[in-house]
Design a protein around this motif. Structure first.
Motif, PDB file in Angstrom:
ATOM      1  N   GLU A   1      57.268 -92.642 -69.392  1.00 17.41           N
ATOM      2  CA  GLU A   1      58.688 -92.275 -69.401  1.00 17.41           C
ATOM      3  C   GLU A   1      58.903 -90.799 -69.722  1.00 17.41           C
ATOM      4  OE1 GLU A   1      60.385 -94.918 -72.238  1.00 17.41           O
ATOM      5  OE2 GLU A   1      60.611 -96.588 -70.807  1.00 17.41           O
ATOM      6  N   HIS A   2      57.931 -90.191 -70.396  1.00 10.27           N
ATOM      7  CA  HIS A   2      58.055 -88.777 -70.779  1.00 10.27           C
ATOM      8  C   HIS A   2      57.189 -87.859 -69.911  1.00 10.27           C
ATOM      9  CE1 HIS A   2      59.990 -90.673 -74.224  1.00 10.27           C
ATOM     10  NE2 HIS A   2      60.537 -89.498 -74.486  1.00 10.27           N
ATOM     11  N   GLY A   3      56.820 -88.350 -68.728  1.00  9.08           N
ATOM     12  CA  GLY A   3      56.268 -87.443 -67.742  1.00  9.08           C
ATOM     13  C   GLY A   3      54.769 -87.472 -67.502  1.00  9.08           C
ATOM     14  N   VAL A   4      54.029 -88.309 -68.232  1.00 11.72           N
ATOM     15  CA  VAL A   4      52.588 -88.395 -67.977  1.00 11.72           C
ATOM     16  C   VAL A   4      52.373 -89.397 -66.832  1.00 11.72           C
ATOM     17  CG1 VAL A   4      50.315 -88.921 -68.929  1.00 11.72           C
ATOM     18  CG2 VAL A   4      52.073 -87.888 -70.389  1.00 11.72           C
ATOM     19  N   PRO A   5      51.674 -89.020 -65.760  1.00 10.23           N
ATOM     20  CA  PRO A   5      51.467 -89.951 -64.644  1.00 10.23           C
ATOM     21  C   PRO A   5      50.792 -91.246 -65.091  1.00 10.23           C
ATOM     22  CG  PRO A   5      50.781 -87.726 -64.050  1.00 10.23           C
ATOM     23  CD  PRO A   5      51.052 -87.708 -65.522  1.00 10.23           C
ATOM     24  N   GLY A   6      51.241 -92.358 -64.509  1.00 10.98           N
ATOM     25  CA  GLY A   6      50.720 -93.659 -64.908  1.00 10.98           C
ATOM     26  C   GLY A   6      49.234 -93.805 -64.711  1.00 10.98           C
ATOM     27  N   ASP A   7      48.685 -93.140 -63.655  1.00  6.34           N
ATOM     28  CA  ASP A   7      47.252 -93.273 -63.413  1.00  6.34           C
ATOM     29  C   ASP A   7      46.413 -92.415 -64.352  1.00  6.34           C
ATOM     30  OD1 ASP A   7      48.005 -90.838 -62.351  1.00  6.34           O
ATOM     31  OD2 ASP A   7      46.819 -91.033 -60.515  1.00  6.34           O
ATOM     32  N   LYS A   8      47.079 -91.680 -65.236  1.00 10.98           N
ATOM     33  CA  LYS A   8      46.367 -90.855 -66.215  1.00 10.98           C
ATOM     34  C   LYS A   8      46.417 -91.483 -67.616  1.00 10.98           C
ATOM     35  CE  LYS A   8      45.344 -87.637 -63.260  1.00 10.98           C
ATOM     36  NZ  LYS A   8      43.945 -87.441 -62.814  1.00 10.98           N
ATOM     37  N   VAL A   9      47.062 -92.646 -67.730  1.00 11.57           N
ATOM     38  CA  VAL A   9      47.178 -93.316 -69.030  1.00 11.57           C
ATOM     39  C   VAL A   9      46.397 -94.623 -68.989  1.00 11.57           C
ATOM     40  CG1 VAL A   9      48.720 -94.198 -70.798  1.00 11.57           C
ATOM     41  CG2 VAL A   9      49.480 -92.318 -69.327  1.00 11.57           C
ATOM     42  N   ILE A  10      45.432 -94.761 -69.863  1.00  7.95           N
ATOM     43  CA  ILE A  10      44.584 -95.951 -69.925  1.00  7.95           C
ATOM     44  C   ILE A  10      44.957 -96.746 -71.168  1.00  7.95           C
ATOM     45  CG2 ILE A  10      42.217 -96.800 -70.115  1.00  7.95           C
ATOM     46  CD1 ILE A  10      41.406 -94.032 -68.830  1.00  7.95           C
ATOM     47  N   GLU A  11      45.340 -97.967 -70.952  1.00 10.10           N
ATOM     48  CA  GLU A  11      45.814 -98.823 -72.045  1.00 10.10           C
ATOM     49  C   GLU A  11      44.689 -99.728 -72.521  1.00 10.10           C
ATOM     50  OE1 GLU A  11      48.321-102.884 -71.752  1.00 10.10           O
ATOM     51  OE2 GLU A  11      49.223-101.158 -70.750  1.00 10.10           O
ATOM     52  N   VAL A  12      44.408 -99.689 -73.818  1.00  7.37           N
ATOM     53  CA  VAL A  12      43.394-100.572 -74.409  1.00  7.37           C
ATOM     54  C   VAL A  12      44.086-101.386 -75.504  1.00  7.37           C
ATOM     55  CG1 VAL A  12      41.158-100.721 -75.568  1.00  7.37           C
ATOM     56  CG2 VAL A  12      41.574 -98.884 -73.920  1.00  7.37           C
ATOM     57  N   GLY A  13      44.605-102.522 -75.104  1.00  4.80           N
ATOM     58  CA  GLY A  13      45.429-103.325 -76.017  1.00  4.80           C
ATOM     59  C   GLY A  13      44.618-104.276 -76.855  1.00  4.80           C
ATOM     60  N   ALA A  14      43.650-103.769 -77.573  1.00  5.81           N
ATOM     61  CA  ALA A  14      42.783-104.611 -78.409  1.00  5.81           C
ATOM     62  C   ALA A  14      42.652-103.981 -79.784  1.00  5.81           C
ATOM     63  CB  ALA A  14      41.414-104.767 -77.771  1.00  5.81           C
TER      64      ALA A  14
ATOM     65  N   LYS B   1      55.598-109.361 -78.472  1.00 12.07           N
ATOM     66  CA  LYS B   1      55.427-109.564 -77.033  1.00 12.07           C
ATOM     67  C   LYS B   1      54.628-108.427 -76.408  1.00 12.07           C
ATOM     68  CE  LYS B   1      59.666-112.247 -76.330  1.00 12.07           C
ATOM     69  NZ  LYS B   1      60.965-112.313 -75.609  1.00 12.07           N
ATOM     70  N   PHE B   2      54.651-107.270 -77.071  1.00 12.36           N
ATOM     71  CA  PHE B   2      53.971-106.088 -76.541  1.00 12.36           C
ATOM     72  C   PHE B   2      52.859-105.658 -77.487  1.00 12.36           C
ATOM     73  CE2 PHE B   2      58.288-106.023 -74.949  1.00 12.36           C
ATOM     74  CZ  PHE B   2      58.147-105.690 -73.615  1.00 12.36           C
ATOM     75  N   THR B   3      51.811-105.095 -76.909  1.00 14.68           N
ATOM     76  CA  THR B   3      50.795-104.463 -77.747  1.00 14.68           C
ATOM     77  C   THR B   3      51.239-103.039 -78.070  1.00 14.68           C
ATOM     78  OG1 THR B   3      49.539-103.548 -75.880  1.00 14.68           O
ATOM     79  CG2 THR B   3      48.978-105.787 -76.608  1.00 14.68           C
ATOM     80  N   GLU B   4      50.623-102.475 -79.100  1.00 13.44           N
ATOM     81  CA  GLU B   4      50.897-101.071 -79.428  1.00 13.44           C
ATOM     82  C   GLU B   4      50.467-100.168 -78.274  1.00 13.44           C
ATOM     83  OE1 GLU B   4      50.148-101.905 -84.202  1.00 13.44           O
ATOM     84  OE2 GLU B   4      48.688-100.735 -83.053  1.00 13.44           O
ATOM     85  N   ALA B   5      49.381-100.550 -77.599  1.00 14.97           N
ATOM     86  CA  ALA B   5      48.905 -99.766 -76.456  1.00 14.97           C
ATOM     87  C   ALA B   5      49.915 -99.793 -75.318  1.00 14.97           C
ATOM     88  CB  ALA B   5      47.559-100.307 -75.982  1.00 14.97           C
ATOM     89  N   GLU B   6      50.522-100.948 -75.059  1.00 15.41           N
ATOM     90  CA  GLU B   6      51.539-101.049 -74.002  1.00 15.41           C
ATOM     91  C   GLU B   6      52.749-100.187 -74.324  1.00 15.41           C
ATOM     92  OE1 GLU B   6      51.216-105.512 -72.133  1.00 15.41           O
ATOM     93  OE2 GLU B   6      51.944-105.338 -74.187  1.00 15.41           O
ATOM     94  N   ALA B   7      53.196-100.260 -75.564  1.00 17.54           N
ATOM     95  CA  ALA B   7      54.357 -99.456 -75.972  1.00 17.54           C
ATOM     96  C   ALA B   7      54.053 -97.973 -75.836  1.00 17.54           C
ATOM     97  CB  ALA B   7      54.744 -99.786 -77.413  1.00 17.54           C
ATOM     98  N   GLY B   8      52.830 -97.579 -76.209  1.00 14.28           N
ATOM     99  CA  GLY B   8      52.441 -96.176 -76.089  1.00 14.28           C
ATOM    100  C   GLY B   8      52.363 -95.728 -74.644  1.00 14.28           C
TER     101      GLY B   8
END
Length: 218
Positions: free
Chosen positions: A111-124, A98-105
């Motif tokens: 959850e461990h403190g990195v701001p959401g706008d600093k994490v770019i998800e490439v689920g391909a 249901k989840f990509t590895e990018a989403e899980a990462g």
């Protein structure tokens, strides 16, 4: 009167030498590649880059496997040290996930403190090559060029090679924790696996992630 043994036929002599030469060349190529895999695995380059790229590995219902978690911890450490202002998580989903590895990462990093706008998800991408090609497009589309690749030590040379072929100026900062680096026997198995995978990639420009040792590494 002593008989002089006949000289070997010139064609046979040539073929014998050719065969010996091919075998020696094969040993040199394989041995040299294995040495480079081992050598690059020991390099931890933390020069400033545009992004830190975490290569995917198995996840279970959105929870990273131990292999992926070790990579994510290393990426967070680099982000905290100011190596890059953004972290890119890469990796698609396997059949039935249901989840990509990018989403899980991405979820783990937030959850461990990195701001959401600093994490770019490439689920391909379902392998190293596909993931890095997708990541390279996403990075270049934002006007960036440089990337620190985070994966397992033995994976570093192949990942860096593929990232550079995809158009990134890349170097590596591998994780040195997790199940892949726990024993010498495991390390030796992965060095052999990565040697074969890198030689296959250089010969065909295709991924060789099917040479799998366990189900957690992608």
């Amino acid at each position: 009167m002593r008989t002089v043994p006949p000289h070997p036929h010139p064609v046979r002599r040539f073929l014998r030498r050719l065969l010996v030469g091919i075998v020696l060349m094969g040993f040199l190529v394989v041995g040299g590649t294995a040495f480079r895999v081992w050598q690059v695995a020991r390099v931890d380059d933390r020069d400033h880059a545009d992004v830190v790229v975490v290569l995917g590995a198995a996840q279970y219902a959105g929870k990273p496997s131990k292999v992926l978690e070790a990579r994510l911890r290393q990426a967070k450490k680099l982000y905290d040290e100011g190596v890059a202002r953004y972290v890119v998580t890469g990796g698609g989903r396997r059949v039935g996930d249901k989840f990509t590895e990018a989403e899980a990462g991405r979820k783990w990093l937030i959850e461990h403190g990195v701001p959401g706008d600093k994490v770019i998800e490439v689920g391909a991408g379902n392998d190293t090559l596909g993931t890095l090609q997708a990541v390279a497009v996403a990075v270049r589309d934002r006007g960036w060029e440089t990337a620190v690749i985070v994966s397992d030590p033995w994976h570093s040379l192949r990942a860096r090679t593929m990232a550079e072929d995809a158009g990134l100026d890349a170097w590596t900062s591998p994780t040195h924790s997790g199940p892949i680096v726990q024993t010498r026997e495991t390390q030796a198995r992965y060095i052999l696996r990565e040697t074969a995978a890198l030689l296959y990639y250089r010969a065909t420009n295709a991924s060789a992630d099917g040479i799998a040792i366990d189900q957690e590494v992608g």
